[in-house]
Motif scaffolding. Structure first.
Motif, short mmCIF file in Angstrom:
data_model
loop_
_atom_site.label_atom_id
_atom_site.label_comp_id
_atom_site.label_asym_id
_atom_site.label_seq_id
_atom_site.Cartn_x
_atom_site.Cartn_y
_atom_site.Cartn_z
N LEU A 1 -26.21 -5.78 27.30
CA LEU A 1 -26.89 -7.07 27.10
C LEU A 1 -26.66 -8.00 28.28
O LEU A 1 -27.49 -8.86 28.57
CB LEU A 1 -26.41 -7.72 25.81
CG LEU A 1 -26.87 -7.06 24.50
CD1 LEU A 1 -26.21 -7.73 23.31
CD2 LEU A 1 -28.39 -7.13 24.36
N LYS A 2 -25.53 -7.85 28.95
CA LYS A 2 -25.24 -8.68 30.12
C LYS A 2 -25.87 -8.14 31.39
O LYS A 2 -25.64 -8.67 32.47
CB LYS A 2 -23.73 -8.81 30.30
CG LYS A 2 -23.06 -9.72 29.28
CD LYS A 2 -21.61 -10.01 29.63
CE LYS A 2 -21.04 -11.09 28.71
NZ LYS A 2 -19.65 -11.47 29.09
N PRO B 1 -30.50 -10.62 29.00
CA PRO B 1 -30.61 -11.25 27.68
C PRO B 1 -29.42 -12.15 27.35
O PRO B 1 -29.60 -13.24 26.79
CB PRO B 1 -30.68 -10.05 26.73
CG PRO B 1 -31.28 -8.96 27.55
CD PRO B 1 -30.74 -9.16 28.93
N TRP B 2 -28.22 -11.71 27.68
CA TRP B 2 -27.03 -12.53 27.38
C TRP B 2 -27.06 -13.86 28.13
O TRP B 2 -26.74 -14.91 27.57
CB TRP B 2 -25.77 -11.74 27.75
CG TRP B 2 -24.49 -12.40 27.30
CD1 TRP B 2 -23.80 -13.39 27.94
CD2 TRP B 2 -23.76 -12.11 26.10
NE1 TRP B 2 -22.68 -13.73 27.23
CE2 TRP B 2 -22.62 -12.97 26.10
CE3 TRP B 2 -23.94 -11.22 25.05
CZ2 TRP B 2 -21.68 -12.94 25.06
CZ3 TRP B 2 -23.00 -11.20 24.03
CH2 TRP B 2 -21.90 -12.06 24.04
N ARG C 1 -29.72 -15.45 29.18
CA ARG C 1 -30.76 -16.31 28.62
C ARG C 1 -30.31 -16.95 27.31
O ARG C 1 -30.69 -18.08 27.01
CB ARG C 1 -32.04 -15.50 28.40
CG ARG C 1 -32.70 -15.03 29.69
CD ARG C 1 -34.14 -14.59 29.43
NE ARG C 1 -34.21 -13.47 28.51
CZ ARG C 1 -34.21 -12.20 28.88
NH1 ARG C 1 -34.12 -11.88 30.15
NH2 ARG C 1 -34.28 -11.23 27.97
N TRP C 2 -29.50 -16.21 26.55
CA TRP C 2 -29.06 -16.74 25.25
C TRP C 2 -27.88 -17.70 25.38
O TRP C 2 -27.81 -18.69 24.66
CB TRP C 2 -28.65 -15.58 24.33
CG TRP C 2 -29.74 -14.63 24.00
CD1 TRP C 2 -31.09 -14.88 24.01
CD2 TRP C 2 -29.61 -13.25 23.63
NE1 TRP C 2 -31.80 -13.76 23.67
CE2 TRP C 2 -30.92 -12.75 23.42
CE3 TRP C 2 -28.51 -12.41 23.44
CZ2 TRP C 2 -31.15 -11.43 23.04
CZ3 TRP C 2 -28.75 -11.10 23.07
CH2 TRP C 2 -30.06 -10.62 22.87
N ARG C 3 -26.96 -17.41 26.31
CA ARG C 3 -25.67 -18.08 26.30
C ARG C 3 -25.44 -19.05 27.46
O ARG C 3 -24.52 -19.84 27.41
CB ARG C 3 -24.55 -17.03 26.33
CG ARG C 3 -24.63 -15.97 25.25
CD ARG C 3 -24.19 -16.49 23.91
NE ARG C 3 -22.78 -16.85 23.92
CZ ARG C 3 -22.12 -17.33 22.87
NH1 ARG C 3 -22.77 -17.52 21.73
NH2 ARG C 3 -20.85 -17.63 22.96
N TYR C 4 -26.27 -18.95 28.52
CA TYR C 4 -26.05 -19.81 29.68
C TYR C 4 -27.19 -20.83 29.77
O TYR C 4 -28.27 -20.52 30.28
CB TYR C 4 -26.01 -18.99 30.97
CG TYR C 4 -24.90 -17.95 31.03
CD1 TYR C 4 -23.89 -17.93 30.08
CD2 TYR C 4 -24.88 -16.99 32.04
CE1 TYR C 4 -22.88 -16.98 30.13
CE2 TYR C 4 -23.88 -16.03 32.10
CZ TYR C 4 -22.88 -16.04 31.14
OH TYR C 4 -21.89 -15.09 31.20
N PRO C 5 -26.97 -22.05 29.29
CA PRO C 5 -28.04 -23.06 29.34
C PRO C 5 -28.39 -23.42 30.78
O PRO C 5 -27.61 -23.21 31.70
CB PRO C 5 -27.42 -24.26 28.60
CG PRO C 5 -26.24 -23.71 27.86
CD PRO C 5 -25.74 -22.55 28.64
#
Length: 277
Positions: free
Chosen positions: A176-177, A206-207, A209-213
């Protein structure tokens, strides 16, 4: 050489996997040689298969080979004979033809020689790496220990099951990373997947995009690390792949995530032609 083959391949029951591996690599090299000669318009080479003007991609032939090899492998009762090795080779050859056009299946359009077509080469290299690791006798961590535990050793099996779950979770997070190779190798060597899962994600994964604003310190650090460490390795990988698979059409490589980190340039489309700052 024959003694080594008999001891390490035949005696260990790896002959079907060996046949698959050899046929897969041979099929990939053969089809890449073919398409490169077609692209170079070599006169004596047969060229594309186009009955009635319809271009039949080699993924179609690959599916046919896979069906013949797979179904025949299910029908063969002698699991140690040469017939099973032949069916595995047919399946491997067909798999190479299918994965060589993986990008076409993914995008549902012919992107073979475009930059998106590199996805096919990546898929083939991943398949070669996985089957090669399995051919050497490596198995996912805990596989042999879990199934080989003595009957009644519930505590040992529970501990091994927990280790397998943690390892596969680390491999999943690594994928995912955006760390494909770390995730795959980590299935066999758990330390690699766990370390990769803890470290920063690849920008655009994906990681990320989800976790790093947008504008976050983690995203900026991930971009800096990507530019400093990962990009040179990616360029070296592309050079090696194109040495074997042929050169794809080059498009200026711009990481989309940079648009979220670096300030946007002013839009000058409405300015008069010839205007200079």
């Amino acid at each position: 050489m024959s003694d080594w083959f008999a001891v390490h391949i035949v005696a260990t029951g790896r002959l079907p996997l060996f046949s698959f591996f050899v046929a897969f690599v041979a099929g990939f090299l053969l089809i890449r040689c073919s398409v490169r000669m077609i692209r170079a318009q070599v006169r004596w080479w047969p060229g594309n298969v186009t009955p009635g003007g319809l271009h039949i991609h080699h993924v179609v032939f690959g599916v046919a080979f896979m069906l013949v090899g797979g179904v025949s492998g299910l029908l063969i009762t002698d699991r140690d004979g040469a017939a099973l090795a032949v069916s595995a080779a047919l399946f491997g050859f067909g798999s190479a033809l299918v994965l060589d056009e993986f990008a076409l299946i993914l995008h549902l359009r012919d992107v073979y020689w475009t930059e998106q077509g590199r996805t096919s080469v990546d898929a083939v290299f991943v398949a070669i790496a996985l089957s090669g690791l399995l051919l050497t006798g490596l198995r996912p961590v805990g596989w042999s220990e879990f199934w080989g535990a003595a009957p009644g050793a519930a505590f040992a099996q529970a501990g091994m099951a927990a280790l397998i779950v943690v390892n596969f979770a680390g491999a999943a997070v690594s994928l995912l990373k955006g760390k494909i190779w770390s995730g795959i190798i980590g299935v066999f060597i758990p330390v690699i997947s766990i370390v990769a899962a803890v470290r920063l994600a690849v920008p655009g994964s994906p990681w990320a995009r989800w976790r790093y604003p947008e504008g976050s310190a983690k995203l900026a650090a991930a971009v800096r690390r990507d530019q400093r460490l990962r990009r040179p390795l990616i360029r070296a990988k592309i050079r090696f792949q194109e040495l074997i698979a042929g050169r794809h059409d080059l498009v200026l490589e711009t990481a989309p995530v940079l648009d979220r980190v670096l300030p946007a340039l002013p839009d000058r489309r409405d300015q008069p032609v010839g205007h200079l700052d």
